[in-house]
Structure formats: structure tokens, C-alpha cells
Design a protein around this motif. Structure first.
Motif, PDB file in Angstrom:
ATOM      1  N   LEU A  80      29.609  45.329  51.860  1.00  0.00           N
ATOM      2  CA  LEU A  80      30.124  44.018  50.963  1.00  0.00           C
ATOM      3  C   LEU A  80      29.748  44.070  49.718  1.00  0.00           C
ATOM      4  N   PRO A  81      30.677  43.506  48.648  1.00  0.00           N
ATOM      5  CA  PRO A  81      29.972  43.214  47.255  1.00  0.00           C
ATOM      6  C   PRO A  81      28.688  42.441  47.228  1.00  0.00           C
ATOM      7  N   SER A  82      28.032  43.015  46.233  1.00  0.00           N
ATOM      8  CA  SER A  82      26.707  42.418  46.146  1.00  0.00           C
ATOM      9  C   SER A  82      26.718  41.350  45.158  1.00  0.00           C
ATOM     10  N   ALA A  83      26.879  40.182  45.612  1.00  0.00           N
ATOM     11  CA  ALA A  83      27.065  38.900  44.942  1.00  0.00           C
ATOM     12  C   ALA A  83      25.624  38.403  44.301  1.00  0.00           C
ATOM     13  N   ASP A  84      24.485  38.938  44.932  1.00  0.00           N
ATOM     14  CA  ASP A  84      23.199  38.560  44.401  1.00  0.00           C
ATOM     15  C   ASP A  84      23.075  39.351  43.188  1.00  0.00           C
ATOM     16  N   ALA A 105      34.454  44.705  40.919  1.00  0.00           N
ATOM     17  CA  ALA A 105      34.709  44.459  42.228  1.00  0.00           C
ATOM     18  C   ALA A 105      33.533  44.287  43.163  1.00  0.00           C
ATOM     19  N   TRP A 106      32.627  45.237  42.621  1.00  0.00           N
ATOM     20  CA  TRP A 106      31.356  45.261  43.544  1.00  0.00           C
ATOM     21  C   TRP A 106      30.294  44.253  43.033  1.00  0.00           C
ATOM     22  N   PHE A 107      30.100  44.077  41.904  1.00  0.00           N
ATOM     23  CA  PHE A 107      29.055  43.060  40.938  1.00  0.00           C
ATOM     24  C   PHE A 107      29.540  42.146  40.378  1.00  0.00           C
ATOM     25  N   PRO A 108      30.179  41.212  41.090  1.00  0.00           N
ATOM     26  CA  PRO A 108      31.088  40.160  40.386  1.00  0.00           C
ATOM     27  C   PRO A 108      30.267  39.179  39.477  1.00  0.00           C
ATOM     28  N   PRO A 124      37.541  48.346  29.338  1.00  0.00           N
ATOM     29  CA  PRO A 124      38.856  47.940  29.640  1.00  0.00           C
ATOM     30  C   PRO A 124      38.961  46.177  29.806  1.00  0.00           C
ATOM     31  N   GLU A 125      40.302  45.913  29.707  1.00  0.00           N
ATOM     32  CA  GLU A 125      40.446  44.475  30.098  1.00  0.00           C
ATOM     33  C   GLU A 125      39.811  43.977  31.095  1.00  0.00           C
ATOM     34  N   CYS A 126      39.827  44.707  32.111  1.00  0.00           N
ATOM     35  CA  CYS A 126      39.149  44.100  33.675  1.00  0.00           C
ATOM     36  C   CYS A 126      37.450  43.399  33.458  1.00  0.00           C
ATOM     37  N   ILE A 127      36.865  44.187  32.197  1.00  0.00           N
ATOM     38  CA  ILE A 127      35.732  43.616  32.220  1.00  0.00           C
ATOM     39  C   ILE A 127      35.645  41.874  31.860  1.00  0.00           C
ATOM     40  N   GLN A 129      36.609  40.183  33.775  1.00  0.00           N
ATOM     41  CA  GLN A 129      36.407  39.363  35.004  1.00  0.00           C
ATOM     42  C   GLN A 129      34.906  39.296  35.369  1.00  0.00           C
ATOM     43  N   PHE A 130      34.179  39.671  34.612  1.00  0.00           N
ATOM     44  CA  PHE A 130      32.650  39.456  34.665  1.00  0.00           C
ATOM     45  C   PHE A 130      32.513  37.849  34.147  1.00  0.00           C
ATOM     46  N   ARG A 131      32.644  36.782  34.874  1.00  0.00           N
ATOM     47  CA  ARG A 131      32.618  35.526  34.386  1.00  0.00           C
ATOM     48  C   ARG A 131      31.353  35.016  33.724  1.00  0.00           C
ATOM     49  N   PHE A 132      30.138  35.606  34.565  1.00  0.00           N
ATOM     50  CA  PHE A 132      28.999  35.219  34.106  1.00  0.00           C
ATOM     51  C   PHE A 132      28.174  36.234  33.444  1.00  0.00           C
ATOM     52  N   LEU A 133      28.869  37.114  32.856  1.00  0.00           N
ATOM     53  CA  LEU A 133      28.117  38.158  32.013  1.00  0.00           C
ATOM     54  C   LEU A 133      27.795  37.553  30.651  1.00  0.00           C
ATOM     55  N   GLN A 134      26.464  37.456  30.251  1.00  0.00           N
ATOM     56  CA  GLN A 134      26.060  36.974  29.166  1.00  0.00           C
ATOM     57  C   GLN A 134      25.365  38.110  27.954  1.00  0.00           C
ATOM     58  N   TYR A 135      24.920  39.133  28.608  1.00  0.00           N
ATOM     59  CA  TYR A 135      24.290  40.521  27.981  1.00  0.00           C
ATOM     60  C   TYR A 135      25.091  41.587  28.404  1.00  0.00           C
ATOM     61  N   LEU A 136      25.636  42.409  27.362  1.00  0.00           N
ATOM     62  CA  LEU A 136      26.262  43.733  27.423  1.00  0.00           C
ATOM     63  C   LEU A 136      25.695  44.697  26.650  1.00  0.00           C
ATOM     64  N   HIS A 137      25.086  45.966  26.893  1.00  0.00           N
ATOM     65  CA  HIS A 137      24.576  46.737  26.088  1.00  0.00           C
ATOM     66  C   HIS A 137      25.326  48.104  26.323  1.00  0.00           C
ATOM     67  N   VAL A 138      25.884  48.502  25.479  1.00  0.00           N
ATOM     68  CA  VAL A 138      26.681  49.944  25.511  1.00  0.00           C
ATOM     69  C   VAL A 138      26.246  50.861  24.314  1.00  0.00           C
TER      70      VAL A 138
END
Length: 183
Positions: A80-84, A105-108, A124-127, A129-138
Motif C-alpha cells: 500500500l502507499p506509504s503515507a508515513d 502515488a506512492w509517497f503522497p 512534470p506537472e504531476c509533482i 500533487q505533492f501537497r505537503f512538499l516544502q523542500y525539493l532538492h534537484v
């Protein structure tokens, strides 16, 4: 060992994790850096409290990318997706553009995502959907050419040394900044 909360298995030649690993029911931090793994172990999706995972897959083998993507598909199909999961770091691991739809889908509920040194070409645009994401490193994603989406609550975005990223490829990011300062 059921009470173990933090485990660092870095730099020790591990190729995979056994299914019994999910018996570590209190584990919240796992580091799998610089091992002999070619794919993301599917067992991490079965760990009830795992909220921070740090992975570096082998990138010097020819099939590493294909096997790693199969491993990511395996996580989705066997658990199941890892909500934690709140913090995920998969650096220098040959991740391709196929990673993002699976990760969304897996780490919402991700709060922090570190993808430094990977091979994807597009955020991509689907990123979004990470509603809680505050830090992104690329940082150091040399093949990154375009940013099509930005998570809605992103506060810190690190995109340094992305040599293929053009001004046209950052137009979504620049529009987002413009809206921020004009509201």
C-alpha cells in the motif's frame, strides 16, 4: 531488534533487504547509501513507521536504471502507499522521468524530497500533487531540461548545477515567483 528506531546500513555491500526486515516495526529512519543495490527494496513500503529513507543506488552498472525502475514498480504493486514517509532521499541513482508518477502515488505526504544527481529530464506537472512538499532538492541533475510543475506549498527549491536547464525550461518557475511577488 523490534524496538530499533534508526538504522544506518551504508557502505556495507548489501544487495537487497529480506522480507523479514519489515518486522522492524518501530524503524522511522533508514539509510541505504553506497551499497550494492540496483533497485529500491520493496520492503520499505511495508514498514509501518518509516518516515525518513536515504538511498543511493549503484549507478555504474549498465542495467541499474532498468532494474531500479522495476524495483519502484514492485513497491507499488506489492504494498500500500506509504503515507508515513515524510523525507525521501534517492540521490545519484539514475532515476528517470518514470519516477515521478510512481512517487506521487506512492509517497503522497512527503515533506522533503532530495533527488540530487539523477537522470530525469523533466519535473512534470504531476509533482504538483505533492501537497505537503516544502523542500525539493534537484541539484546536479545534469539532464534536467524543463520544470513543468511546482508543488503548491514548496518553500525551498534547490536547483543548482543543472547544466541542461534552459531559461525556457524554467518559465513555470519564473511565473510562480512572479505570482508570489504580485499577490
Amino acid at each position: 531488534m523490534e524496538n530499533l528506531e534508526v538504522l544506518d546500513l551504508s557502505d556495507n555491500g548489501i544487495k537487497d533487504l529480506p522480507c523479514s526486515f519489515c518486522n522492524l516495526s518501530r524503524l522511522w529512519y533508514l539509510s541505504l547509501r553506497e551499497n550494492e543495490m540496483y533497485r529500491i527494496p520493496s520492503v520499505i513500503g511495508m514498514m509501518p513507521r518509516l518516515s525518513w529513507c536515504d538511498i543511493i543506488l549503484r549507478r555504474n552498472k549498465r542495467r541499474a536504471s532498468v532494474e531500479q525502475e522495476e524495483g519502484l514498480h514492485g513497491i507499488l504493486t506489492h504494498s500500500l502507499p506509504s503515507a508515513d514517509m515524510r523525507r525521501l532521499s534517492i540521490t545519484n541513482s539514475n532515476l528517470s522521468d518514470d519516477f515521478f508518477p510512481l512517487a506521487v502515488a506512492w509517497f503522497p505526504n512527503l515533506f522533503q524530497l532530495d533527488l540530487r544527481g539523477n537522470n530525469f529530464t523533466v519535473l512534470p506537472e504531476c509533482i504538483q500533487q505533492f501537497r505537503f512538499l516544502q523542500y525539493l532538492h534537484v541539484n546536479d541533475c545534469e539532464h534536467l531540461q524543463e520544470i513543468r510543475g511546482i508543488p503548491p506549498n514548496l518553500e525551498f527549491f534547490f536547483v543548482v548545477n543543472c547544466k541542461s536547464l534552459s531559461p525556457r525550461g524554467t518559465s513555470v518557475l519564473l511565473n510562480q515567483v512572479w505570482l508570489l511577488f504580485n499577490n
